[in-house]
Design a protein around this motif. Structure first.
Motif, PDB file in Angstrom:
ATOM      1  N   ILE A   9      37.398  50.869  13.116  1.00  0.00           N
ATOM      2  CA  ILE A   9      36.499  49.867  12.527  1.00  0.00           C
ATOM      3  C   ILE A   9      36.171  48.789  13.567  1.00  0.00           C
ATOM      4  CG2 ILE A   9      36.389  47.999  10.827  1.00  0.00           C
ATOM      5  CD1 ILE A   9      37.978  49.844   8.938  1.00  0.00           C
ATOM      6  N   ARG A  10      37.184  48.353  14.331  1.00  0.00           N
ATOM      7  CA  ARG A  10      36.938  47.332  15.365  1.00  0.00           C
ATOM      8  C   ARG A  10      35.969  47.854  16.437  1.00  0.00           C
ATOM      9  NH1 ARG A  10      42.545  46.074  17.115  1.00  0.00           N
ATOM     10  NH2 ARG A  10      43.350  46.732  15.154  1.00  0.00           N
ATOM     11  N   LYS A  11      36.130  49.144  16.807  1.00  0.00           N
ATOM     12  CA  LYS A  11      35.219  49.732  17.799  1.00  0.00           C
ATOM     13  C   LYS A  11      33.795  49.759  17.273  1.00  0.00           C
ATOM     14  CE  LYS A  11      38.104  52.796  20.543  1.00  0.00           C
ATOM     15  NZ  LYS A  11      38.400  54.194  20.877  1.00  0.00           N
ATOM     16  N   LYS A  12      33.635  50.124  16.011  1.00  0.00           N
ATOM     17  CA  LYS A  12      32.292  50.160  15.424  1.00  0.00           C
ATOM     18  C   LYS A  12      31.706  48.761  15.357  1.00  0.00           C
ATOM     19  CE  LYS A  12      32.602  54.344  12.648  1.00  0.00           C
ATOM     20  NZ  LYS A  12      32.670  54.921  11.299  1.00  0.00           N
ATOM     21  N   GLU A  13      32.535  47.761  15.011  1.00  0.00           N
ATOM     22  CA  GLU A  13      32.039  46.383  14.943  1.00  0.00           C
ATOM     23  C   GLU A  13      31.648  45.874  16.337  1.00  0.00           C
ATOM     24  OE1 GLU A  13      34.854  43.909  12.918  1.00  0.00           O
ATOM     25  OE2 GLU A  13      34.475  44.894  10.998  1.00  0.00           O
ATOM     26  N   GLU A  14      32.433  46.305  17.341  1.00  0.00           N
ATOM     27  CA  GLU A  14      32.112  45.894  18.693  1.00  0.00           C
ATOM     28  C   GLU A  14      30.791  46.508  19.147  1.00  0.00           C
ATOM     29  OE1 GLU A  14      36.687  45.436  20.300  1.00  0.00           O
ATOM     30  OE2 GLU A  14      35.361  46.890  21.229  1.00  0.00           O
ATOM     31  N   LEU A  15      30.538  47.729  18.697  1.00  0.00           N
ATOM     32  CA  LEU A  15      29.293  48.394  19.066  1.00  0.00           C
ATOM     33  C   LEU A  15      28.104  47.899  18.253  1.00  0.00           C
ATOM     34  CD1 LEU A  15      30.500  52.080  19.493  1.00  0.00           C
ATOM     35  CD2 LEU A  15      29.901  50.452  21.281  1.00  0.00           C
ATOM     36  N   LYS A  16      28.363  47.284  17.139  1.00  0.00           N
ATOM     37  CA  LYS A  16      27.301  46.791  16.269  1.00  0.00           C
ATOM     38  C   LYS A  16      26.572  45.639  16.965  1.00  0.00           C
ATOM     39  CE  LYS A  16      26.851  46.172  11.372  1.00  0.00           C
ATOM     40  NZ  LYS A  16      27.572  45.860  10.148  1.00  0.00           N
ATOM     41  N   ILE A  17      25.298  45.747  17.008  1.00  0.00           N
ATOM     42  CA  ILE A  17      24.478  44.741  17.682  1.00  0.00           C
ATOM     43  C   ILE A  17      23.819  43.863  16.618  1.00  0.00           C
ATOM     44  CG2 ILE A  17      22.485  44.400  19.169  1.00  0.00           C
ATOM     45  CD1 ILE A  17      23.113  47.105  20.399  1.00  0.00           C
ATOM     46  N   SER A  18      23.911  42.581  16.827  1.00  0.00           N
ATOM     47  CA  SER A  18      23.313  41.658  15.864  1.00  0.00           C
ATOM     48  C   SER A  18      21.787  41.739  15.950  1.00  0.00           C
ATOM     49  CB  SER A  18      23.787  40.239  16.132  1.00  0.00           C
ATOM     50  OG  SER A  18      23.193  39.771  17.326  1.00  0.00           O
ATOM     51  N   GLU A  19      21.133  41.231  14.928  1.00  0.00           N
ATOM     52  CA  GLU A  19      19.662  41.215  14.895  1.00  0.00           C
ATOM     53  C   GLU A  19      19.114  40.403  16.072  1.00  0.00           C
ATOM     54  OE1 GLU A  19      17.141  42.379  12.770  1.00  0.00           O
ATOM     55  OE2 GLU A  19      18.694  43.692  11.964  1.00  0.00           O
ATOM     56  N   ALA A  20      19.740  39.288  16.348  1.00  0.00           N
ATOM     57  CA  ALA A  20      19.290  38.430  17.453  1.00  0.00           C
ATOM     58  C   ALA A  20      19.450  39.140  18.790  1.00  0.00           C
ATOM     59  CB  ALA A  20      20.073  37.123  17.458  1.00  0.00           C
ATOM     60  N   ASP A  21      20.590  39.830  18.973  1.00  0.00           N
ATOM     61  CA  ASP A  21      20.793  40.577  20.220  1.00  0.00           C
ATOM     62  C   ASP A  21      19.765  41.687  20.354  1.00  0.00           C
ATOM     63  OD1 ASP A  21      22.938  39.013  20.944  1.00  0.00           O
ATOM     64  OD2 ASP A  21      24.452  40.423  20.158  1.00  0.00           O
ATOM     65  N   LEU A  22      19.490  42.377  19.254  1.00  0.00           N
ATOM     66  CA  LEU A  22      18.512  43.459  19.278  1.00  0.00           C
ATOM     67  C   LEU A  22      17.130  42.929  19.662  1.00  0.00           C
ATOM     68  CD1 LEU A  22      18.143  46.470  18.763  1.00  0.00           C
ATOM     69  CD2 LEU A  22      17.625  45.928  16.389  1.00  0.00           C
TER      70      LEU A  22
END
Length: 185
Positions: A9-22
Motif C-alpha cells: 500500500i505504501r509503494k502504491k501511495e508513493e507511486l500515486k501522483i497528485s493532481e497538481a503534480d500531474l
C-alpha cells in the motif's frame, strides 16, 4: 502478511501522483514539445497559450533595406547637401564633416587605416547607426546650422565610441582643429 500488505500500500501511495503534480508534468512535457515556442498563462482567461518566440523576433529589430535607403538618401544625404555650405570654397570643410560621419556609420573604419580605402560602405551600415546620425543632423538643423557644430557633434560621437578620427595632412588637420575650436560646446 499484514506487514507485506502495508508495504505494498505504501509503494502504491508513493507511486500515486497528485493532481497538481500531474498538471505540472503535463505543462513541463508541453513546454518541451516545440522548440522556439513558449507557454504562458493568460491571466484573464486562466488558460495556457503558446508564444512563438521566433515569429516574435522576426517582427522586431531587423534591418529594412527600403527604410535604410530612405534614411540615407532622403534623410542624411539630402539634409547635409541642403544645409552644409555649398561651393568649391567649402569643399574641404564638407569633406572633413563627411569623413567624421562616415567613420561612425562604418563602426570606426577610417580611410586612413587602409591607404584611402575604407573597406566598408556607410550606406549599408546598421539602421541604428543611420538613425543616430540622422537624429544628430535634425537636431543640428533646428539648433544652429553652423557646420563647425555639426563637425563637433560627429567628432564627439566617434570619441564616445572610441572610433578615432581620420589622419590628415598638416593643412587639413589645421582646418579640422580650427573647426573644433570654433564650434560651440
Amino acid at each position: 502478511m499484514i506487514e507485506d500488505e502495508n508495504k505494498e500500500i505504501r509503494k502504491k501511495e508513493e507511486l500515486k501522483i497528485s493532481e497538481a503534480d500531474l498538471e505540472r508534468l503535463e505543462i513541463l512535457q508541453k513546454s518541451n514539445e516545440k522548440v522556439g515556442k513558449q507557454l504562458t498563462i493568460n491571466s484573464e482567461l486562466g488558460n495556457l497559450e503558446e508564444i512563438d518566440e521566433l515569429r516574435g523576433l522576426l517582427g522586431k529589430e531587423f534591418e529594412n533595406p527600403e527604410e535604410k535607403y530612405n534614411i540615407y538618401y532622403k534623410g542624411i544625404r539630402k539634409l547635409l547637401m541642403e544645409y552644409l555650405p555649398k561651393g568649391k570654397d567649402y569643399k574641404e570643410i564638407r569633406d572633413i564633416i563627411y569623413d567624421e560621419k562616415n567613420i561612425f556609420l562604418n563602426n570606426g573604419k577610417r580611410k586612413s587605416d587602409n591607404n584611402g580605402v575604407r573597406l566598408s560602405d556607410g550606406r549599408m551600415t546598421f539602421q541604428v547607426n543611420m538613425n543616430e546620425i540622422l537624429d544628430i543632423i535634425v537636431s543640428w538643423i533646428s539648433d544652429s546650422q553652423n557646420p563647425f557644430d555639426l563637425y563637433r557633434l560627429f567628432y564627439d560621437l566617434n570619441e564616445k565610441f572610441g572610433y578615432g578620427h581620420e589622419q590628415y595632412d598638416k593643412s587639413t588637420l589645421n582646418v579640422a582643429n580650427a573647426m573644433l575650436k570654433l564650434s560651440h560646446k
